[in-house]
Scaffold this motif. Structure first.
Motif, PDB file in Angstrom:
ATOM      1  N   ASP A   1      -9.359   7.835  -3.177  1.00 37.44           N
ATOM      2  CA  ASP A   1      -9.179   9.221  -2.751  1.00 37.44           C
ATOM      3  C   ASP A   1     -10.526   9.789  -2.344  1.00 37.44           C
ATOM      4  O   ASP A   1     -11.572   9.266  -2.696  1.00 37.44           O
ATOM      5  N   ASP A   2     -10.490  10.856  -1.575  1.00 37.65           N
ATOM      6  CA  ASP A   2     -11.718  11.506  -1.119  1.00 37.65           C
ATOM      7  C   ASP A   2     -11.477  12.998  -0.950  1.00 37.65           C
ATOM      8  O   ASP A   2     -11.686  13.561   0.129  1.00 37.65           O
ATOM      9  N   GLU A   3     -11.008  13.600  -2.019  1.00 38.87           N
ATOM     10  CA  GLU A   3     -10.747  15.034  -2.057  1.00 38.87           C
ATOM     11  C   GLU A   3      -9.922  15.465  -0.845  1.00 38.87           C
ATOM     12  O   GLU A   3      -8.806  15.013  -0.652  1.00 38.87           O
ATOM     13  N   ASP A   4     -10.483  16.332   0.023  1.00 40.15           N
ATOM     14  CA  ASP A   4      -9.689  16.867   1.132  1.00 40.15           C
ATOM     15  C   ASP A   4      -9.919  16.124   2.439  1.00 40.15           C
ATOM     16  O   ASP A   4      -9.471  16.563   3.497  1.00 40.15           O
ATOM     17  N   LYS A   5     -10.592  14.966   2.384  1.00 45.53           N
ATOM     18  CA  LYS A   5     -10.914  14.235   3.618  1.00 45.53           C
ATOM     19  C   LYS A   5      -9.742  13.378   4.116  1.00 45.53           C
ATOM     20  O   LYS A   5      -9.675  13.057   5.296  1.00 45.53           O
TER      21      LYS A   5
ATOM     22  N   GLY B   1      -2.543  24.814  -6.441  1.00 47.31           N
ATOM     23  CA  GLY B   1      -1.552  24.350  -5.488  1.00 47.31           C
ATOM     24  C   GLY B   1      -2.089  23.607  -4.293  1.00 47.31           C
ATOM     25  O   GLY B   1      -1.331  23.237  -3.390  1.00 47.31           O
ATOM     26  N   GLU B   2      -3.423  23.358  -4.249  1.00 42.54           N
ATOM     27  CA  GLU B   2      -4.001  22.595  -3.139  1.00 42.54           C
ATOM     28  C   GLU B   2      -3.619  21.126  -3.276  1.00 42.54           C
ATOM     29  O   GLU B   2      -3.703  20.548  -4.357  1.00 42.54           O
ATOM     30  N   GLU B   3      -3.212  20.519  -2.164  1.00 41.15           N
ATOM     31  CA  GLU B   3      -2.755  19.140  -2.182  1.00 41.15           C
ATOM     32  C   GLU B   3      -3.858  18.170  -1.744  1.00 41.15           C
ATOM     33  O   GLU B   3      -4.625  18.463  -0.829  1.00 41.15           O
ATOM     34  N   THR B   4      -3.924  17.042  -2.408  1.00 38.80           N
ATOM     35  CA  THR B   4      -4.806  15.954  -1.993  1.00 38.80           C
ATOM     36  C   THR B   4      -3.986  14.668  -1.927  1.00 38.80           C
ATOM     37  O   THR B   4      -3.023  14.498  -2.669  1.00 38.80           O
ATOM     38  N   ILE B   5      -4.389  13.790  -1.023  1.00 39.96           N
ATOM     39  CA  ILE B   5      -3.674  12.524  -0.822  1.00 39.96           C
ATOM     40  C   ILE B   5      -4.492  11.387  -1.413  1.00 39.96           C
ATOM     41  O   ILE B   5      -5.701  11.300  -1.197  1.00 39.96           O
TER      42      ILE B   5
ATOM     43  N   VAL C   1       0.872  -1.185   0.000  1.00 41.01           N
ATOM     44  CA  VAL C   1       0.000   0.000   0.000  1.00 41.01           C
ATOM     45  C   VAL C   1       0.900   1.223   0.000  1.00 41.01           C
ATOM     46  O   VAL C   1       1.875   1.292   0.751  1.00 41.01           O
ATOM     47  N   GLU C   2       0.555   2.186  -0.849  1.00 37.99           N
ATOM     48  CA  GLU C   2       1.339   3.405  -0.951  1.00 37.99           C
ATOM     49  C   GLU C   2       0.399   4.614  -0.947  1.00 37.99           C
ATOM     50  O   GLU C   2      -0.830   4.469  -0.948  1.00 37.99           O
ATOM     51  N   GLN C   3       0.986   5.791  -0.956  1.00 37.30           N
ATOM     52  CA  GLN C   3       0.194   7.005  -1.086  1.00 37.30           C
ATOM     53  C   GLN C   3       0.902   7.987  -2.004  1.00 37.30           C
ATOM     54  O   GLN C   3       2.114   7.950  -2.156  1.00 37.30           O
ATOM     55  N   GLU C   4       0.110   8.821  -2.657  1.00 37.25           N
ATOM     56  CA  GLU C   4       0.637   9.855  -3.543  1.00 37.25           C
ATOM     57  C   GLU C   4      -0.008  11.187  -3.182  1.00 37.25           C
ATOM     58  O   GLU C   4      -1.156  11.232  -2.731  1.00 37.25           O
ATOM     59  N   ILE C   5       0.728  12.246  -3.395  1.00 36.18           N
ATOM     60  CA  ILE C   5       0.208  13.594  -3.181  1.00 36.18           C
ATOM     61  C   ILE C   5       0.048  14.272  -4.534  1.00 36.18           C
ATOM     62  O   ILE C   5       0.972  14.275  -5.356  1.00 36.18           O
ATOM     63  N   HIS C   6      -1.130  14.814  -4.763  1.00 34.74           N
ATOM     64  CA  HIS C   6      -1.418  15.497  -6.025  1.00 34.74           C
ATOM     65  C   HIS C   6      -1.779  16.955  -5.745  1.00 34.74           C
ATOM     66  O   HIS C   6      -2.400  17.261  -4.722  1.00 34.74           O
TER      67      HIS C   6
ATOM     68  N   SER D   1      -5.081  -2.385   7.117  1.00 37.40           N
ATOM     69  CA  SER D   1      -5.356  -1.045   7.608  1.00 37.40           C
ATOM     70  C   SER D   1      -4.135  -0.177   7.329  1.00 37.40           C
ATOM     71  O   SER D   1      -3.008  -0.537   7.691  1.00 37.40           O
ATOM     72  N   TYR D   2      -4.366   0.950   6.673  1.00 35.62           N
ATOM     73  CA  TYR D   2      -3.255   1.825   6.284  1.00 35.62           C
ATOM     74  C   TYR D   2      -3.436   3.184   6.965  1.00 35.62           C
ATOM     75  O   TYR D   2      -4.512   3.799   6.867  1.00 35.62           O
ATOM     76  N   THR D   3      -2.398   3.635   7.647  1.00 34.14           N
ATOM     77  CA  THR D   3      -2.404   4.952   8.266  1.00 34.14           C
ATOM     78  C   THR D   3      -1.672   5.939   7.372  1.00 34.14           C
ATOM     79  O   THR D   3      -0.489   5.745   7.050  1.00 34.14           O
ATOM     80  N   VAL D   4      -2.385   6.971   6.944  1.00 38.27           N
ATOM     81  CA  VAL D   4      -1.824   7.958   6.023  1.00 38.27           C
ATOM     82  C   VAL D   4      -0.708   8.734   6.722  1.00 38.27           C
ATOM     83  O   VAL D   4      -0.848   9.163   7.871  1.00 38.27           O
ATOM     84  N   LYS D   5       0.384   8.901   6.002  1.00 38.99           N
ATOM     85  CA  LYS D   5       1.546   9.612   6.547  1.00 38.99           C
ATOM     86  C   LYS D   5       1.468  11.099   6.257  1.00 38.99           C
ATOM     87  O   LYS D   5       0.873  11.519   5.283  1.00 38.99           O
TER      88      LYS D   5
END
Length: 280
Positions: free
Chosen positions: A204-208, A152-156, A142-147, A276-280
């Protein structure tokens, strides 16, 4: 590109809340309750045998209830049913009622690719269904990316990967749960175009999604028949937050006493991989 179909509760829920808000602002103080037509009461058999990797899979639960009018605050439970599952070797697994409408087996033996037959006798009616226990390709990582968007608003975005077997057609159902979700989000996948390759799923869930957010991912292997059933349901109801069984979509559960008095639900047996993945 792989064929992945994602169905969420949030879009329709937000649309519904928006509509109710508009109606609230534009209405007087009187409460308007629509006179909805009440259909015939049907049995609802929620029979998912789910074998999580790394567990024995011995404890399984089958729930039986009835449909109810739209404005009912409770779901009628069906008590006193006789519930059992028999495998192709003739081994019988009995499900005993532990609370109204909830039937539990503590000695179930899951075997991949084995056929199982469900038998339910309730309120003078007999129901049956047959399904095979389907394997799942395990989650490798499991990984995560930042877009960033145009301002310039970031989403995970959370991603997980698994290697699809090359020697068979595979179908998957994944659900995502988190504290910010009122209801799970579901994703259906088939491997028609990615057979034998690594498959990547995205959530993903926008800014949540924020650092520290915990995402529970349950990834199931499912049969083609159940895939088609779920696809129809999710396309029609779009993940509606209301528990309304689809009146025009029948599952694999047959009433052997009266074929016209069918039950809602689908008997399915799935191997699963939960992380279960905890977002960093």
């Amino acid at each position: 590109m792989q064929r992945i179909e994602k169905y969420t509760f949030k879009n329709k829920a937000l649309a519904l809340l928006s509509l109710l808000f508009v109606l609230f602002l534009s209405s007087c103080e009187d409460v308007v309750q629509l006179d909805l037509e009440t259909g015939e009461t049907k049995m609802v058999i929620d029979a998912e045998i789910i074998w999580q990797k790394g567990t024995t899979g011995n404890e399984q639960v089958i729930k039986i209830s009835k449909t109810a009018p739209y404005y009912n605050n409770t779901t009628p439970k069906v008590s006193g049913a006789q519930v059992k599952v028999v495998n192709s070797n003739g081994d019988v697994f009995t499900f005993n009622e532990t609370e109204p409408g909830s039937y539990v087996c503590t000695n179930f033996v899951p075997v991949l690719d084995m056929d199982y037959t469900l038998s339910v006798v309730a309120e003078g009616q007999s129901f049956t269904a047959v399904e095979k226990l389907t394997s799942v390709a395990p989650i490798d990582r499991v990984e995560q990316e930042i877009h960033k968007d145009g301002v310039g608003e970031e989403t995970i975005e959370v991603l997980f990967y698994y290697k699809d077997p090359i020697d068979q057609a595979n179908y998957y159902l994944t659900d995502y749960k988190s504290s910010f979700l009122l209801f799970p989000e579901y994703e259906l996948t088939d491997d028609e175009l990615y057979n034998g390759n690594e498959i990547k799923e995205r959530f993903d869930d926008e800014d949540k999604i924020k650092p520290g957010t915990v995402i529970d991912i349950t990834h199931r292997g499912i049969s083609k028949s159940f895939y088609n059933y779920m696809k129809l349901i999710l396309e029609i109801y779009g993940g509606s937050p209301f528990s309304i069984p689809p009146g025009n979509i029948r599952g694999n559960i047959i009433n052997t006493s009266d074929s016209n008095n069918f039950a809602f639900g689908y008997f399915r047996l799935c191997e699963s991989n939960k992380v279960s993945y905890t977002v960093k």
